[in-house]
Design a protein around this motif. Structure first.
Motif, PDB file in Angstrom:
ATOM      1  N   GLY A  95       0.826  -1.198   0.000  1.00  0.00           N
ATOM      2  CA  GLY A  95       0.000   0.000   0.000  1.00  0.00           C
ATOM      3  C   GLY A  95       0.856   1.242   0.000  1.00  0.00           C
ATOM      4  O   GLY A  95       2.055   1.206  -0.318  1.00  0.00           O
TER       5      GLY A  95
ATOM      6  N   VAL B  67      -3.536  -1.406   0.114  1.00  0.00           N
ATOM      7  CA  VAL B  67      -4.200  -1.498  -1.196  1.00  0.00           C
ATOM      8  C   VAL B  67      -4.344  -2.956  -1.626  1.00  0.00           C
ATOM      9  O   VAL B  67      -5.415  -3.392  -2.027  1.00  0.00           O
ATOM     10  CB  VAL B  67      -3.422  -0.702  -2.267  1.00  0.00           C
ATOM     11  CG1 VAL B  67      -4.072  -0.880  -3.644  1.00  0.00           C
ATOM     12  CG2 VAL B  67      -3.361   0.776  -1.898  1.00  0.00           C
TER      13      VAL B  67
ATOM     14  N   GLY C 204      -6.393  -1.824  -7.625  1.00  0.00           N
ATOM     15  CA  GLY C 204      -5.029  -2.085  -7.182  1.00  0.00           C
ATOM     16  C   GLY C 204      -4.115  -2.616  -8.266  1.00  0.00           C
ATOM     17  O   GLY C 204      -2.992  -3.043  -7.974  1.00  0.00           O
TER      18      GLY C 204
ATOM     19  N   GLY D 245      -8.336  -4.843  -4.173  1.00  0.00           N
ATOM     20  CA  GLY D 245      -7.046  -5.292  -3.684  1.00  0.00           C
ATOM     21  C   GLY D 245      -6.863  -6.774  -3.504  1.00  0.00           C
ATOM     22  O   GLY D 245      -5.823  -7.211  -2.992  1.00  0.00           O
TER      23      GLY D 245
END
Length: 231
Positions: free
Chosen positions: A10, A16, A39, A205
């Motif tokens: 992330g 993420v 993502g 994600g």
């Protein structure tokens, strides 16, 4: 060629990616699908060394690469063509291509000009004055100048006319036929799967679906999400 295992990543304290797993074999074309914000770009940035994962593993050509600097990964054969092309706008097409081969000292333009003959006519032209499609061709050709084992292309069709997208996508099987693997992020799902061997679907994600290109095209969830809007 590429193995991503239980990867989380992330930006700062904002996660993420969550336990993402993905593989790409030598000479294979793999498409990464998913809505905006899923993502996909973050995953490519983590693989190419632009982001450091918080957990998980990334192996490329049987070597652990999580956290390895991007410039070192280029020399090992992993190239990232980012969203938006990111050419050196003030340099000529020829010089942009030469920059792509700098890390491996590869200066022969013949192979990439055979793939993208339109660039041969534009070699002296400033890259910033090219059309959007020509800029994307130049960005991919610049990545290929280092003779990568894997090239990752983020949002190939962004802002381009469908005919130009088809022209560029048609080159990817030729690239894969040389042994170079391709990991593609693309919003034109039908076109991307038509030239891919396999695909993955990333949502919020996390990987929610994977399979052969034919399997994904036939999957009702993929059809509902990507093929039937506006029907």
């Amino acid at each position: 060629m590429l193995e991503v295992d239980a990867l989380s990543c992330g930006y700062g304290r904002t996660p993420v990616l969550h336990d993402v797993t993905l593989t790409v074999a030598e000479g294979e074309i793999v498409t990464l699908l998913g809505p905006n914000g899923a993502g996909k770009t973050t995953l490519l940035r983590a693989i190419s060394g632009l982001l450091r994962p918080s957990s998980g593993r990334i192996r490329f050509a049987d070597r652990e690469i999580a956290g390895v600097a991007a410039e070192k990964l280029v020399r090992r054969g992993l190239v990232h063509v980012p969203e938006g092309r990111r050419l050196f706008a003030g340099l000529s097409v020829r010089d942009n291509l030469r920059v792509g081969g700098w890390s491996t000292r590869h200066t022969d333009l013949d192979q990439v000009l055979t793939l993208f003959p339109r660039l041969a006519e534009r070699l002296p032209q400033t890259a910033g004055t090219l059309s959007g499609g020509e800029q994307q061709m130049c960005a991919i050709a610049r990545g290929l100048m280092s003779r990568p084992r894997l090239i990752m292309i983020d949002e190939l069709s962004l802002g381009l006319a469908p005919l130009v997208v088809d022209e560029i996508l048609a080159r990817l099987p030729e690239i894969a036929a040389t042994g170079t693997a391709v990991l593609l992020v693309e919003q034109d799902v039908d076109a991307a799967l038509s030239i891919s061997h396999r695909g993955y679907v990333l949502e919020t994600g996390a990987m929610v679906l994977s399979g052969t290109a034919d399997h994904l095209r036939a999957d009702r969830r993929v059809q509902d999400a990507y093929f039937r809007k506006g029907a």
